[in-house]
Scaffold this motif. Structure first.
Motif, PDB file in Angstrom:
ATOM      1  N   GLN A   1       0.962   3.910 -11.780  1.00  0.00           N
ATOM      2  CA  GLN A   1       0.471   5.129 -11.134  1.00  0.00           C
ATOM      3  C   GLN A   1       1.513   5.698 -10.172  1.00  0.00           C
ATOM      4  OE1 GLN A   1      -3.146   4.804  -8.801  1.00  0.00           O
ATOM      5  NE2 GLN A   1      -3.582   6.971  -9.087  1.00  0.00           N
ATOM      6  N   TRP A   2       2.147   4.823  -9.380  1.00  0.00           N
ATOM      7  CA  TRP A   2       3.170   5.291  -8.454  1.00  0.00           C
ATOM      8  C   TRP A   2       4.305   5.971  -9.209  1.00  0.00           C
ATOM      9  CZ3 TRP A   2       3.677  -0.075  -5.631  1.00  0.00           C
ATOM     10  CH2 TRP A   2       2.517  -0.316  -4.896  1.00  0.00           C
ATOM     11  N   THR A   3       4.714   5.387 -10.322  1.00  0.00           N
ATOM     12  CA  THR A   3       5.788   5.952 -11.126  1.00  0.00           C
ATOM     13  C   THR A   3       5.390   7.301 -11.709  1.00  0.00           C
ATOM     14  OG1 THR A   3       6.640   3.749 -11.669  1.00  0.00           O
ATOM     15  CG2 THR A   3       7.279   5.560 -13.126  1.00  0.00           C
ATOM     16  N   ALA A   4       4.137   7.385 -12.176  1.00  0.00           N
ATOM     17  CA  ALA A   4       3.650   8.636 -12.754  1.00  0.00           C
ATOM     18  C   ALA A   4       3.601   9.748 -11.703  1.00  0.00           C
ATOM     19  CB  ALA A   4       2.272   8.432 -13.371  1.00  0.00           C
ATOM     20  N   VAL A   5       3.174   9.410 -10.493  1.00  0.00           N
ATOM     21  CA  VAL A   5       3.125  10.412  -9.422  1.00  0.00           C
ATOM     22  C   VAL A   5       4.542  10.844  -9.044  1.00  0.00           C
ATOM     23  CG1 VAL A   5       2.501  10.841  -7.016  1.00  0.00           C
ATOM     24  CG2 VAL A   5       0.893   9.663  -8.534  1.00  0.00           C
ATOM     25  N   ASP A   6       5.453   9.890  -8.942  1.00  0.00           N
ATOM     26  CA  ASP A   6       6.842  10.246  -8.656  1.00  0.00           C
ATOM     27  C   ASP A   6       7.386  11.202  -9.713  1.00  0.00           C
ATOM     28  OD1 ASP A   6       7.369   9.020  -6.271  1.00  0.00           O
ATOM     29  OD2 ASP A   6       8.860   7.628  -7.038  1.00  0.00           O
ATOM     30  N   ARG A   7       7.081  10.912 -10.970  1.00  0.00           N
ATOM     31  CA  ARG A   7       7.561  11.758 -12.056  1.00  0.00           C
ATOM     32  C   ARG A   7       6.965  13.161 -11.944  1.00  0.00           C
ATOM     33  NH1 ARG A   7       5.821   8.857 -15.978  1.00  0.00           N
ATOM     34  NH2 ARG A   7       7.627   7.478 -15.963  1.00  0.00           N
ATOM     35  N   TYR A   8       5.675  13.238 -11.623  1.00  0.00           N
ATOM     36  CA  TYR A   8       5.000  14.529 -11.453  1.00  0.00           C
ATOM     37  C   TYR A   8       5.671  15.345 -10.346  1.00  0.00           C
ATOM     38  CZ  TYR A   8       1.270  17.840 -10.206  1.00  0.00           C
ATOM     39  OH  TYR A   8       0.562  18.978  -9.909  1.00  0.00           O
ATOM     40  N   VAL A   9       5.909  14.687  -9.196  1.00  0.00           N
ATOM     41  CA  VAL A   9       6.535  15.373  -8.061  1.00  0.00           C
ATOM     42  C   VAL A   9       7.963  15.788  -8.395  1.00  0.00           C
ATOM     43  CG1 VAL A   9       7.353  15.058  -5.691  1.00  0.00           C
ATOM     44  CG2 VAL A   9       5.084  14.226  -6.347  1.00  0.00           C
ATOM     45  N   THR A  10       8.715  14.851  -8.979  1.00  0.00           N
ATOM     46  CA  THR A  10      10.112  15.118  -9.287  1.00  0.00           C
ATOM     47  C   THR A  10      10.268  16.260 -10.284  1.00  0.00           C
ATOM     48  OG1 THR A  10      10.788  12.842  -8.816  1.00  0.00           O
ATOM     49  CG2 THR A  10      12.209  14.123 -10.277  1.00  0.00           C
ATOM     50  N   ASP A  11       9.445  16.273 -11.309  1.00  0.00           N
ATOM     51  CA  ASP A  11       9.531  17.327 -12.322  1.00  0.00           C
ATOM     52  C   ASP A  11       9.355  18.709 -11.715  1.00  0.00           C
ATOM     53  OD1 ASP A  11       9.968  15.458 -14.266  1.00  0.00           O
ATOM     54  OD2 ASP A  11       7.937  15.524 -15.099  1.00  0.00           O
ATOM     55  N   ARG A  12       8.544  18.794 -10.668  1.00  0.00           N
ATOM     56  CA  ARG A  12       8.241  20.097 -10.084  1.00  0.00           C
ATOM     57  C   ARG A  12       9.133  20.454  -8.889  1.00  0.00           C
ATOM     58  NH1 ARG A  12       4.631  17.985 -12.838  1.00  0.00           N
ATOM     59  NH2 ARG A  12       3.025  19.174 -13.964  1.00  0.00           N
ATOM     60  N   LEU A  13       9.497  19.446  -8.094  1.00  0.00           N
ATOM     61  CA  LEU A  13      10.165  19.739  -6.832  1.00  0.00           C
ATOM     62  C   LEU A  13      11.605  19.227  -6.739  1.00  0.00           C
ATOM     63  CD1 LEU A  13       7.213  18.926  -4.401  1.00  0.00           C
ATOM     64  CD2 LEU A  13       7.795  21.108  -5.472  1.00  0.00           C
TER      65      LEU A  13
END
Length: 226
Positions: free
Chosen positions: A8-20
């Motif tokens: 989950q932590w990795t998925a959230v990081d990926r979500y944030v990174t992809d956008r910001l």
């Protein structure tokens, strides 16, 4: 920490990174070159690199000192935050790592801004203190061998000024920082760094726990006040 937590932590990081903090060619190439050279994958995560970039910009930094270069990934993020005429000096123990970092910085077009110096930081830092015009630095990022973190903070104080910012990465170590009985040099050094900062009247500091692609850790953020 469970596997489910980490996913989950990795998925959230990926979500944030992809956008910001989306990757670009130079950052992607730096990671690829580091991997090809066999460097350990211990660079900061992309969103952490973006945080360093923003902190340097908010600080209005013109000069940055980095202790621990690895392949130059965090160096690129920091160097890109500097204005025209800015300067970054990064200290790297391993000559092979330094060569990879220099090539990555050149590929990113930052080799005129960022300089990598090779050798044990506890030997290069005194030389830097004695070098005319080398400091003071507006921001220091410490991400090297954790056993020497207290010494790196002490030298950073000699190379900064009131208003400068010092950031120390990996300051939680999965919660192991709580283990007062640990004989692990990284844990001992991290705890000694906290004690030093806590009693140092020239520093005002806090630390933040983080989770993400790099697991559970955190960083210390300090401002030089005198």
């Amino acid at each position: 920490m469970t596997q489910e937590n980490q996913e989950q932590w990795t998925a959230v990081d990926r979500y944030v990174t992809d956008r910001l903090a989306p990757a670009d060619e130079a950052l992607t190439a730096a990671l690829a070159a580091s991997e090809a050279a066999g460097l350990p994958a211990i660079n900061v995560a992309p969103n952490q690199g973006k945080l360093l970039h923003l902190l340097a910009q908010m600080q209005g930094a013109r000069t940055v000192l980095e202790i621990g270069t690895l392949g130059g990934y965090s160096t690129i993020w920091l160097a890109r935050a500097l204005p025209e005429g800015g300067r970054l000096i990064s200290l790297e123990y391993d000559p092979a790592h330094a060569e990879v970092a220099r090539a990555n910085l050149a590929h990113a077009g930052l080799d005129k801004i960022a300089e990598v110096r090779t050798g044990p930081a506890l030997e290069t830092l005194p030389k830097l203190v004695a070098e005319p015009g080398a400091g003071p630095f507006d921001l220091v990022f410490i991400d090297a061998d954790k056993a020497n973190n207290p010494h790196y903070v002490e030298w950073s104080l000699k190379l900064t000024r009131p208003g400068s910012v010092i950031i120390v990465d990996n300051a939680v170590r999965g919660g192991s920082v709580l283990d007062a009985e640990s004989t692990d040099p990284a844990i001992v050094g991290t705890r000694e760094m906290y004690e030093l900062v806590a009693r140092e009247p020239r520093l005002d500091a806090t630390a933040v726990q983080t989770v993400g692609t790099k697991g559970y850790d955190g960083f210390l953020l300090a401002r030089v006040v005198a």
